[in-house]
Design an enzyme around this catalytic site. Structure first.
Site, PDB file in Angstrom:
ATOM      1  N   LEU A 233     -13.547   6.697  -1.239  1.00 54.10           N
ATOM      2  CA  LEU A 233     -12.677   5.531  -1.018  1.00 54.10           C
ATOM      3  C   LEU A 233     -12.285   5.354   0.444  1.00 54.10           C
ATOM      4  CD1 LEU A 233     -12.416   5.500  -4.126  1.00 54.10           C
ATOM      5  CD2 LEU A 233     -10.065   4.783  -3.790  1.00 54.10           C
TER       6      LEU A 233
ATOM      7  N   THR B 258       0.836  -1.202   0.000  1.00 51.23           N
ATOM      8  CA  THR B 258       0.000   0.000   0.000  1.00 51.23           C
ATOM      9  C   THR B 258       0.868   1.249   0.000  1.00 51.23           C
ATOM     10  OG1 THR B 258      -1.923   1.049   1.041  1.00 51.23           O
ATOM     11  CG2 THR B 258      -0.337   0.036   2.535  1.00 51.23           C
TER      12      THR B 258
ATOM     13  N   PRO C 155     -16.584   4.745 -19.792  1.00 48.17           N
ATOM     14  CA  PRO C 155     -17.413   5.907 -19.481  1.00 48.17           C
ATOM     15  C   PRO C 155     -17.341   6.923 -20.619  1.00 48.17           C
ATOM     16  CG  PRO C 155     -15.978   5.358 -17.632  1.00 48.17           C
ATOM     17  CD  PRO C 155     -15.526   4.523 -18.791  1.00 48.17           C
TER      18      PRO C 155
ATOM     19  N   ASP D 127      -6.746  -3.772  -6.787  1.00 49.72           N
ATOM     20  CA  ASP D 127      -7.516  -2.548  -6.503  1.00 49.72           C
ATOM     21  C   ASP D 127      -8.456  -2.246  -7.665  1.00 49.72           C
ATOM     22  OD1 ASP D 127      -6.453  -1.830  -4.005  1.00 49.72           O
ATOM     23  OD2 ASP D 127      -4.768  -0.764  -4.915  1.00 49.72           O
TER      24      ASP D 127
ATOM     25  N   LYS E  11       3.218   1.391  -3.903  1.00 47.39           N
ATOM     26  CA  LYS E  11       2.574   0.584  -4.950  1.00 47.39           C
ATOM     27  C   LYS E  11       3.309   0.626  -6.302  1.00 47.39           C
ATOM     28  CE  LYS E  11      -2.016   0.480  -2.993  1.00 47.39           C
ATOM     29  NZ  LYS E  11      -3.442   0.718  -3.099  1.00 47.39           N
TER      30      LYS E  11
HETATM   31  P1  NAP Z   1      -2.129   9.068  -2.438  1.00 53.04           P
HETATM   32  O1  NAP Z   1      -1.316   8.260  -3.394  1.00 53.04           O
HETATM   33  O2  NAP Z   1      -1.468   9.855  -1.370  1.00 53.04           O
HETATM   34  O3  NAP Z   1      -3.026  10.027  -3.344  1.00 53.04           O
HETATM   35  C1  NAP Z   1      -3.892  11.000  -2.831  1.00 53.04           C
HETATM   36  C2  NAP Z   1      -3.918  12.149  -3.828  1.00 53.04           C
HETATM   37  O4  NAP Z   1      -4.876  13.122  -3.388  1.00 53.04           O
HETATM   38  C3  NAP Z   1      -2.565  12.859  -3.935  1.00 53.04           C
HETATM   39  O5  NAP Z   1      -2.248  13.039  -5.289  1.00 53.04           O
HETATM   40  C4  NAP Z   1      -2.842  14.159  -3.222  1.00 53.04           C
HETATM   41  O6  NAP Z   1      -2.039  15.212  -3.723  1.00 53.04           O
HETATM   42  C5  NAP Z   1      -4.277  14.408  -3.573  1.00 53.04           C
HETATM   43  N1  NAP Z   1      -4.891  15.417  -2.735  1.00 53.04           N
HETATM   44  C6  NAP Z   1      -4.605  15.697  -1.432  1.00 53.04           C
HETATM   45  N2  NAP Z   1      -5.368  16.728  -1.030  1.00 53.04           N
HETATM   46  C7  NAP Z   1      -6.131  17.107  -2.075  1.00 53.04           C
HETATM   47  C8  NAP Z   1      -7.099  18.129  -2.277  1.00 53.04           C
HETATM   48  N3  NAP Z   1      -7.412  18.979  -1.298  1.00 53.04           N
HETATM   49  N4  NAP Z   1      -7.690  18.243  -3.503  1.00 53.04           N
HETATM   50  C9  NAP Z   1      -7.356  17.407  -4.480  1.00 53.04           C
HETATM   51  N5  NAP Z   1      -6.424  16.429  -4.373  1.00 53.04           N
HETATM   52  C10 NAP Z   1      -5.818  16.269  -3.169  1.00 53.04           C
HETATM   53  O7  NAP Z   1      -3.181   8.131  -1.710  1.00 53.04           O
HETATM   54  P2  NAP Z   1      -3.979   6.897  -2.333  1.00 53.04           P
HETATM   55  O8  NAP Z   1      -3.265   5.651  -2.056  1.00 53.04           O
HETATM   56  O9  NAP Z   1      -4.363   7.224  -3.721  1.00 53.04           O
HETATM   57  O10 NAP Z   1      -5.255   6.893  -1.372  1.00 53.04           O
HETATM   58  C11 NAP Z   1      -6.230   7.919  -1.434  1.00 53.04           C
HETATM   59  C12 NAP Z   1      -7.350   7.594  -0.463  1.00 53.04           C
HETATM   60  O11 NAP Z   1      -8.017   6.407  -0.886  1.00 53.04           O
HETATM   61  C13 NAP Z   1      -6.871   7.316   0.976  1.00 53.04           C
HETATM   62  O12 NAP Z   1      -7.812   7.838   1.863  1.00 53.04           O
HETATM   63  C14 NAP Z   1      -6.859   5.811   1.048  1.00 53.04           C
HETATM   64  O13 NAP Z   1      -7.072   5.345   2.375  1.00 53.04           O
HETATM   65  C15 NAP Z   1      -8.030   5.461   0.163  1.00 53.04           C
HETATM   66  N6  NAP Z   1      -7.903   4.116  -0.444  1.00 53.04           N
HETATM   67  C16 NAP Z   1      -8.912   3.241  -0.247  1.00 53.04           C
HETATM   68  C17 NAP Z   1      -8.860   2.003  -0.828  1.00 53.04           C
HETATM   69  C18 NAP Z   1      -9.988   1.053  -0.604  1.00 53.04           C
HETATM   70  O14 NAP Z   1      -9.825  -0.143  -0.875  1.00 53.04           O
HETATM   71  N7  NAP Z   1     -11.123   1.518  -0.160  1.00 53.04           N
HETATM   72  C19 NAP Z   1      -7.759   1.632  -1.640  1.00 53.04           C
HETATM   73  C20 NAP Z   1      -6.739   2.568  -1.834  1.00 53.04           C
HETATM   74  C21 NAP Z   1      -6.820   3.809  -1.231  1.00 53.04           C
HETATM   75  P3  NAP Z   1      -0.607  15.513  -2.990  1.00 53.04           P
HETATM   76  O15 NAP Z   1       0.238  14.295  -3.215  1.00 53.04           O
HETATM   77  O16 NAP Z   1      -0.125  16.711  -3.693  1.00 53.04           O
HETATM   78  O17 NAP Z   1      -0.943  15.709  -1.543  1.00 53.04           O
END
Ligand code: NAP
Length: 287
Positions: free
Chosen positions: A226, A66, A150, A107, A70
């Protein structure tokens, strides 16, 4: 290291993880003497971990990956699935009997499986996506690889350059002609969307703002966050109050976990085991 068959989760930090509950419930239900553990590893520790996993004596037979690794772990892989080849993100690793590492991504199909459960058919729909990180990569990839894609996918991230890089990187291998990188939340055209997805971590903390305005959401729209802890983020509460349908991230977590387990065990899980995995998540408190 204890010599018991071990699976686990590699990432940093890992305080929030519910994955052990789901996988340990499945091991218990199947009567398998194995445990799923957390491996909170700093980047400097990855090299040593992967070398140890490849050792013939290692008790580790598979693991999830995670944030923030990844994409980074690809370089340690010996085999990659066709999906990983396309989206270049790994969340599941199978350690083969020869102790080589086979990379998968569950995922992307996990997200699609949850959409299907929710009765949302992405073909020809308008989708707005918040975030361009690892989770967004899986979602953009999953939707772009569908036979019936989509009609439109708009993507916004605070870091526009990151969104552009994501789309141009995936664009070499996946059709991106219906994906548009936008520079503001307004340009996401949320009021016209059939599905709004939050793939940012904004909403995890009680003090976090809601990124969209309430009047952008309406009945008939599905709002998918998510985040699964809390189950109901401020975004989902607001969406419900506007009459929109809502979904939290627990469904995607569940489906990606089932698919990961099936890769490790090389079998299809019975519905009764899957039910126990889901119940473990539903009542779960992260360790
Ligand atoms: P990540 O790689 O850190 O990506 C999050 C992205 O959101 C980053 O590009 C970040 O930009 C951006 N962001 C932060 N604040 C923002 C804002 N105010 N407006 C727009 N964009 C913003 O994290 P991730 O792994 O993709 O995970 C994202 C979320 O999904 C987390 O909460 C995670 O727990 C959840 N998730 C859930 C599952 C599931 O199975 N349900 C699976 C994967 C992830 P910066 O890098 O510039 O901050």
């Amino acid at each position: 290291m204890e010599h018991r068959t071990t699976y686990g989760l590699v990432g940093y930090p890992l305080g929030h993880s519910l994955s052990p509950l789901m996988h340990n419930a499945a091991f218990e239900a199947l009567g398998v003497e194995a445990r799923y553990e957390l491996f909170p590893l700093r980047e400097s520790e990855l090299e040593g971990f992967f070398a140890a996993v490849k050792d013939a004596e290692s008790p580790i037979f598979g693991f999830n990956v995670t944030v923030p690794y990844k994409e980074m772990v690809l370089k340690y892989m010996d085999h990659v699935s066709p999906l990983v080849e396309k989206i270049r993100a790994v969340n599941t690793v199978v350690v083969t009997p020869k102790r080589t590492l086979a990379a998968h991504n569950t995922d992307a199909p996990g997200f699609l499986a949850h959409l299907q459960e929710l009765g949302f058919e992405p073909a020809d729909r308008r989708i707005a996506l918040l975030g361009a990180g690892g989770a967004a990569r899986a979602i953009v990839g999953a939707l772009g690889l569908l036979e019936k894609r989509p009609r439109r996918l708009t993507v916004y991230d605070v870091d526009t350059a990151k969104t552009e890089m994501l789309v141009s990187d995936l664009g070499g291998r996946i059709k991106m002609d219906r994906v548009e990188v936008v520079h503001s939340i307004d340009d996401l055209n949320i009021p016209d969307a059939d599905l709004l997805i939050n793939a940012t971590p904004i909403g995890l903390k009680p003090t976090d703002p809601v990124l969209v305005e309430a009047d952008m959401m309406q009945p008939g729209m599905l709002v998918y966050d998510l985040i699964y802890n809390p189950r109901e983020t401020k975004l989902l509460k607001m969406a419900k109050a506007r009459g929109a349908k809502t979904a939290d991230g627990l469904g995607m977590l569940y489906y990606q976990g089932v698919l990961a387990f099936q890769h490790w065990a090389d079998l299809q899980l019975d519905d009764s085991v899957k039910k126990l995995m889901r119940e473990a998540l539903e009542k779960g408190k992260a360790i």
